[in-house]
Design an enzyme around this catalytic site. Structure first.
Site, short mmCIF file in Angstrom:
data_model
loop_
_atom_site.label_atom_id
_atom_site.label_comp_id
_atom_site.label_asym_id
_atom_site.label_seq_id
_atom_site.Cartn_x
_atom_site.Cartn_y
_atom_site.Cartn_z
N TYR A 131 -16.81 14.71 -16.43
CA TYR A 131 -17.30 13.33 -16.37
C TYR A 131 -18.39 13.21 -15.28
O TYR A 131 -18.28 13.82 -14.22
CB TYR A 131 -16.11 12.42 -16.06
CG TYR A 131 -16.50 10.99 -15.79
CD1 TYR A 131 -17.16 10.23 -16.76
CD2 TYR A 131 -16.22 10.40 -14.57
CE1 TYR A 131 -17.52 8.92 -16.50
CE2 TYR A 131 -16.58 9.09 -14.30
CZ TYR A 131 -17.24 8.36 -15.27
OH TYR A 131 -17.61 7.08 -15.01
N LYS B 83 -8.97 4.34 -19.82
CA LYS B 83 -9.34 4.71 -21.18
C LYS B 83 -8.15 4.54 -22.13
O LYS B 83 -7.74 3.43 -22.38
CB LYS B 83 -9.90 6.14 -21.17
CG LYS B 83 -10.89 6.42 -20.02
CD LYS B 83 -12.20 5.65 -20.13
CE LYS B 83 -13.07 5.72 -18.88
NZ LYS B 83 -13.38 7.06 -18.39
N ASP C 43 -8.11 17.32 -16.09
CA ASP C 43 -8.37 15.93 -16.46
C ASP C 43 -8.06 15.81 -17.95
O ASP C 43 -8.78 16.34 -18.79
CB ASP C 43 -9.82 15.57 -16.14
CG ASP C 43 -10.13 14.09 -16.39
OD1 ASP C 43 -9.50 13.50 -17.28
OD2 ASP C 43 -11.02 13.55 -15.70
N ARG D 121 0.83 -1.22 0.00
CA ARG D 121 0.00 0.00 0.00
C ARG D 121 0.86 1.27 0.00
O ARG D 121 0.36 2.36 -0.27
CB ARG D 121 -1.00 -0.03 1.16
CG ARG D 121 -2.05 1.04 1.11
CD ARG D 121 -3.41 0.65 1.74
NE ARG D 121 -3.30 -0.20 2.89
CZ ARG D 121 -2.90 0.18 4.11
NH1 ARG D 121 -2.57 1.44 4.31
NH2 ARG D 121 -2.84 -0.68 5.09
C1 LIG Z 1 -13.89 7.56 -17.12
C2 LIG Z 1 -13.48 8.91 -16.68
C3 LIG Z 1 -13.14 9.16 -15.35
C4 LIG Z 1 -13.27 8.10 -14.27
O1 LIG Z 1 -12.37 7.06 -14.48
P1 LIG Z 1 -12.62 5.56 -13.93
O2 LIG Z 1 -11.35 4.88 -14.32
O3 LIG Z 1 -13.83 5.05 -14.61
O4 LIG Z 1 -12.82 5.66 -12.46
C5 LIG Z 1 -12.69 10.43 -15.01
N1 LIG Z 1 -12.59 11.41 -15.95
C6 LIG Z 1 -12.91 11.20 -17.24
C7 LIG Z 1 -12.78 12.31 -18.23
C8 LIG Z 1 -13.36 9.95 -17.66
O5 LIG Z 1 -13.70 9.76 -18.95
#
Ligand SMILES: *Cc1c(COP(=O)(O)O)cnc(C)c1O
Length: 372
Positions: A116, A206, A181, A62
């Site tokens: 998101y 992603k 982000d 951790r």
């Molecule tokens: C999918 C997504 C998230 C969250 O990510 P997870 O891996 O699903 O927790 C945050 N920001 C954006 C822009 C996303 O497309």
């Protein structure tokens, strides 16, 4: 000569492998690390508690993991930062970033919609003790308060692909750190750190993973901020699994090729969608990219039900193309008025273009559009 991003994506996090005499990055699944010297271990734990950095051997899974650290190092390099901290998911990365502000006594967050759906929900609900002010880009400066700990932004934004000028918001935010982000653009198309963002976040689920088979999150930042995020990760437990770290490092090596190929296909599909009788609007960012948003003149649910090659699923950034209806899925958790106010109409469709042939994708899209 400094190597290009395409070259570094292949080698980042792996520069020591030849000297180790291995070709693939070692996968270390250890949960704990034996040591006969507990005096030395106590010293290293004290160091971690003070700085969030751990020198020498790992102690416990951790705190740190060598395989995950390779991915962190590689992503930091591609985003142009000294360090990065990986998490179990993108939302764990968002949570830790918010908690870092709260831990410093700054619980107010200024954010620009759309973001998101779960990020919107996390901020609107105040689940982590934060309080949000949603601001248009031009109102960011006036939304700041003495207790503002973070300005948060997505560009291109999920799901409308709205673009915001990062440098302008950085300047409006002044002393307040800004988090971008960068999930949609990836470092291939945009490096927010160059424009002054202090934190660059990814849902690694992603494009970084890229094959729809691994979940993760990561925040690139300076060394001191990384220490803070590692301490929060240690306390709250949202660690990235070492196997996920291994897969994400592998994903990075093809990231530039995947993003560039999918972007070229997306640009061609955008041209064709703009001329389609059943499409009333197409949104595509100036910086390009593999994501397309468009509004259908008809039933969006019928379109989702009619695709045969494109995968009808939420998420994005995979080798296969994915299509979804944000008002039903990715942004369902956002209250209807807020959703519509952010431009997420009931006719909006979001498509993540993959690596299929453009003619095959167009054939599928065209027949599905005719069905709606
Ligand atoms: C999918 C997504 C998230 C969250 O990510 P997870 O891996 O699903 O927790 C945050 N920001 C954006 C822009 C996303 O497309």
């Amino acid at each position: 000569m400094t190597a290009t991003l395409r070259t570094r994506a292949v080698h980042a996090g792996r520069d020591d492998l030849t000297d180790l005499g291995v070709h693939a990055a070692p996968l270390d699944l250890s949960t704990t690390y034996p040591s006969r010297d507990s005096v030395d271990e106590a010293g290293r734990i004290d160091e971690f508690a003070a700085t969030g950095a751990l020198s020498g051997l790992p102690v416990y899974g951790r705190l740190s993991n060598p395989t995950v650290e390779r991915f962190e190092k590689a992503l930091a390099e591609l985003e142009g930062f000294d360090d990065a901290v990986a998490f179990a998911t993108g939302m764990a990365a968002v949570s830790a970033s918010l908690l870092a502000a709260v831990a410093q006594g700054k619980r107010h967050v200024v954010a620009v919609r759309p973001v998101y759906g779960c990020t919107d929900h996390m901020l609107t609900s105040g689940l982590l003790g934060t309080e949000v002010t949603w601001a248009d880009p031009e109102d960011v400066a006036s939304a700041l308060r003495p207790d503002t700990g973070l300005v948060l932004l997505e560009t291109p934004a999920n799901p409308t692909l709205r673009e915001v000028d990062i440098a302008e918001i950085v300047s409006a935010a002044g002393e307040v750190p800004m988090l971008v982000d960068n999930t949609f653009a990836t470092p291939v198309l945009q490096r927010p750190g160059r424009h002054g963002a202090r934190f660059v976040l990814h849902s690694a689920t992603k494009f970084l993973g890229g094959h729809g088979d691994v979940m993760g999150g990561v925040v690139a930042c300076g060394a001191e901020d990384a220490g803070m995020l590692r301490q929060i990760r240690f306390a709250t437990g949202g660690v990235l699994h070492p196997l996920a770290g291994y897969m994400l490092l592998r994903g990075l090596s093809t990231l530039p090729l995947r993003v560039n190929a999918a972007s070229a296909t997306a640009a061609e599909l955008v041209e064709r969608l703009r001329g389609h009788a059943n499409v009333s609007a197409v949104h595509y960012p100036g910086i390009g990219g593999p994501l397309i948003a468009f509004e259908v003149d008809g039933d969006p649910h019928a379109l989702i039900g009619a695709v045969r090659l494109i995968t009808p699923a939420v998420s994005l950034g995979s080798v296969d193309s994915l299509i979804q209806h944000p008002a039903s899925i990715s942004h369902r958790i956002v209250a209807e008025d807020d959703r519509r106010g952010a431009g997420v109409t009931d006719r909006l469709i979001r498509m993540s273009v993959g690596l299929e042939d453009v003619e095959d994708l167009w054939h599928d899209l065209d027949q599905a559009l005719k069905a709606c």
